[in-house]
Motif scaffolding. Structure first.
Motif, PDB file in Angstrom:
ATOM      1  N   ARG A   1      93.613 -21.044   9.730  1.00  0.00           N
ATOM      2  CA  ARG A   1      94.442 -21.641  10.775  1.00  0.00           C
ATOM      3  C   ARG A   1      93.753 -22.855  11.390  1.00  0.00           C
ATOM      4  O   ARG A   1      94.394 -23.813  11.785  1.00  0.00           O
ATOM      5  N   GLN A   2      92.410 -22.789  11.422  1.00  0.00           N
ATOM      6  CA  GLN A   2      91.662 -23.847  12.079  1.00  0.00           C
ATOM      7  C   GLN A   2      91.240 -24.972  11.140  1.00  0.00           C
ATOM      8  O   GLN A   2      90.485 -25.849  11.534  1.00  0.00           O
ATOM      9  N   GLY A   3      91.704 -24.948   9.877  1.00  0.00           N
ATOM     10  CA  GLY A   3      91.338 -25.988   8.914  1.00  0.00           C
ATOM     11  C   GLY A   3      90.470 -25.414   7.806  1.00  0.00           C
ATOM     12  O   GLY A   3      90.474 -24.191   7.564  1.00  0.00           O
ATOM     13  N   ILE A   4      89.754 -26.266   7.116  1.00  0.00           N
ATOM     14  CA  ILE A   4      88.915 -25.817   6.007  1.00  0.00           C
ATOM     15  C   ILE A   4      87.776 -24.965   6.553  1.00  0.00           C
ATOM     16  O   ILE A   4      87.032 -25.386   7.438  1.00  0.00           O
ATOM     17  N   ILE A   5      87.663 -23.742   6.016  1.00  0.00           N
ATOM     18  CA  ILE A   5      86.644 -22.828   6.520  1.00  0.00           C
ATOM     19  C   ILE A   5      85.596 -22.508   5.464  1.00  0.00           C
ATOM     20  O   ILE A   5      84.622 -21.817   5.732  1.00  0.00           O
ATOM     21  N   GLY A   6      85.791 -23.003   4.223  1.00  0.00           N
ATOM     22  CA  GLY A   6      84.781 -22.730   3.217  1.00  0.00           C
ATOM     23  C   GLY A   6      85.260 -23.141   1.844  1.00  0.00           C
ATOM     24  O   GLY A   6      86.306 -23.790   1.687  1.00  0.00           O
ATOM     25  N   THR A   7      84.464 -22.766   0.843  1.00  0.00           N
ATOM     26  CA  THR A   7      84.772 -23.099  -0.546  1.00  0.00           C
ATOM     27  C   THR A   7      84.762 -21.818  -1.364  1.00  0.00           C
ATOM     28  O   THR A   7      83.810 -21.017  -1.249  1.00  0.00           O
TER      29      THR A   7
END
Lengths: 126, 312
Positions: A6-12
């Motif tokens: 929800r808050q954007g890119i959080i990881g890969t």
């Protein structure tokens, strides 16, 4: 492949574990370069690691060589050119062209879901 | 625009935006094919098929390659068959076609060539029966060449058909020599009298000279005379009763270009004023397989004896 919350890119995806608060999360797994997007809902419990497995879908690949070549994709024999409509998982793949007299060349092709990837090699060129 | 996305640009070919600026439709198809854009290449080939100047065999060959690339094997087989019909001897060389492609072509040729050979022999027989010895020799020669094709190594009828074609070739050679000897004997003499009850076409022609001399000093050069494809003589329509009871002779000389068409025609010896003009007009429409020197088309001359027979 990016993991988007929800808050954007959080990881890969495939990297180290991503720390998120316990509870339900709507996650997106996306790679714009290859035209891939998948949404998953996960319920996380406090103090536990939840594993998600994403199967990379297949895209299509056309391969040709002049005058012709035996083709290996990621170390596996795909056949002799002309080759078309091969299925390959999205992402980069190493392609090796071999000709009995003209030798060997290699390149990398990016298979996507957007359109069939095409790769060709002119073995006659030095 | 089809651009291959590559990560190792130093090794990969950059695929041009195929189709832009190409003047020859077949070149366009080749560019698409080289770029592994098989569907686009097939479209370009369909466009090229409308061009009168396109090399049909090469066109079919690229259609075969594209269809194999797309895995459309049944259609590829049909395209190979079309290629064989155009030239049953044509096989893409190992330098341009992969073993996979050549294998498919060999399989189709193995299936199709026996029927084609029988058809060619049948056509040669018809030509022989009509006295068209050059056409007959060409057909029997083609049949013999095809019988020895590697694709037919396992053909059980191979030896029988070779014997048959050999026999027809020998027969044709014998009959052609006999006819040539008779023609030479008849040339300086008076025209043969028409025997009672014997029927003639009203106007007939006979080639009495078709020189394609090799260059001086080049012994061993192979020359082949022009072979008629269309050589229809105009009908002899006598203008009056007197002419209808007489027989006339004339000599026509034509020059045949490397495209097989008649470049010029002239009357060397008039036959009849009512016929010579029409003969010249017809001769300019004739079409030949051009004479060849060591397999290359060359210009040639043909001298034709014309005979107008009595119609009463």
């Amino acid at each position: 492949m990016h993991v988007v919350g929800r808050q954007g890119i959080i990881g890969t995806a495939g990297a180290e574990a991503i720390a998120l608060p316990a509870g339900r999360h709507e996650l997106e797994f996306r790679n714009d370069d290859v035209g891939y997007l998948e949404r998953r809902t996960v319920d996380l419990q406090a103090g536990r690691t939840t594993r998600l497995h994403i199967d990379a879908p297949a895209g299509r690949l056309h391969i040709n060589a002049l005058p012709w070549a035996e083709v290996w994709i990621d170390g596996r024999l795909a056949g002799e050119t002309p080759l078309g409509n091969l299925e390959a998982s999205i992402g980069p793949h190493e392609v090796i062209f071999r000709h009995p007299e003209l030798g060997e060349r290699r390149t990398t092709v990016l298979v996507t879901l957007k359109e069939p990837a095409r790769v060709s090699m002119d073995l006659r060129q030095p | 625009m089809n651009i291959v996305r590559t990560l190792l640009a130093s090794l990969a070919m950059t695929i041009p935006s195929a189709g832009v600026g190409a003047e020859n439709p077949l070149d366009d198809a080749k560019t698409h094919y080289a770029a592994a854009a098989y569907e686009e290449a097939l479209s370009a080939l369909r466009r090229a098929a409308g061009s009168p100047d396109v090399d049909r065999i090469e066109l079919e060959q690229y259609r075969v390659l594209c269809l194999i690339g797309l895995g459309r094997t049944a259609e590829a087989v049909d395209a190979v068959a079309a290629m064989i019909e155009l030239d049953p001897r044509h096989v893409p060389s190992p330098a341009v076609a992969s073993p996979k492609v050549r294998s498919l072509i060999t399989t189709v040729r193995r299936q199709r060539l026996p029927g084609i050979i029988r058809s060619v022999i049948g056509r040669g027989r018809t030509a022989l029966e009509q006295g068209a010895f050059e056409e007959a020799e060409n057909d029997f020669g083609l049949a013999l060449a095809l019988v020895d094709d590697d694709a037919l190594r396992e053909w059980p009828d191979r030896e029988d058909v070779r014997t048959l074609a050999d026999g027809f070739t020998a027969l044709t050679t014998t009959l052609r020599r006999r006819a040539a000897a008779e023609a030479v004997q008849a040339l300086p003499s008076k025209p043969p009298a028409q025997r009672p009850g014997e029927r003639h076409a009203d106007a007939t022609s006979r080639t009495i000279q078709s020189p394609v001399a090799p260059p001086a000093g080049l012994a061993g050069v192979t020359v082949q005379p022009p072979v008629p494809i269309l050589q229809t003589m105009p009908a002899w329509l006598p203008p009056d009763a007197f002419a209808s009871t007489r027989e006339y002779h004339g000599i026509l000389k034509i020059e045949i270009g490397i495209d097989g068409r008649v470049k010029s025609a002239r009357i060397e010896d008039p036959s009849h004023p009512a016929y010579d003009g029409r003969l010249l007009h017809a001769a300019r429409q004739w079409v030949f397989n051009p004479a060849t020197r060591d397999g290359q088309p060359v210009e040639s001359e043909k001298v034709i004896a014309v005979q107008l027979h009595p119609t009463r």
